[in-house]
Write an enzyme that holds these catalytic residues in place. Structure first.
Site, PDB file in Angstrom:
ATOM      1  CB  CYS A  53      29.925  42.906  46.740  1.00  0.00           C
ATOM      2  SG  CYS A  53      29.560  41.161  46.624  1.00  0.00           S
ATOM      3  CB  CYS A  55      26.541  41.754  47.427  1.00  0.00           C
ATOM      4  SG  CYS A  55      27.986  41.132  48.299  1.00  0.00           S
TER       5      CYS A  55
END
Length: 109
Positions: free
Chosen positions: A34, A37
């Protein structure tokens, strides 16, 4: 991927580390693949260094731990949940500015 002041948690120790914590807990639901993230990780590490004595900072990898994200209805990542007294008091979804995360932490104090 957790910094010095950030603890990795999983399904097995979530209750003990998060729900039973005597201080507010920020949980970062994330995954290695991600990009958003990874983008907010430095902000979380910086805030953990700043507020680490008042708030517990944790990361939960959703690929390795699927029960907890399902329990809390995590549909997209990054999702940050702030717990106080075992209850969710704040939720942030997506890559947001550090100031938005800090506001959520301050509210929980």
């Amino acid at each position: 991927m957790a910094g010095d002041h950030v603890t990795n948690v999983g399904d097995g120790d979530f209750n003990q580390e998060v729900l039973e914590s005597s201080k507010p807990v920020l949980v970062d639901f994330w995954a290695t693949w991600c990009a958003p993230c990874r983008a907010i990780a430095p902000s979380i590490d910086a805030l953990a260094s700043q507020y680490g004595d008042q708030v517990k900072f944790t990361k939960l990898n959703i690929d390795d731990n699927q029960d907890t994200p399902q329990q809390y209805g995590i549909r997209s990542i990054p999702t940050l949940l702030v717990f106080k007294g075992g209850k969710v008091v704040e939720q942030i979804v997506g890559a947001v500015p550090k100031s938005r995360i800090e506001d959520a932490i301050k509210k929980a104090l």
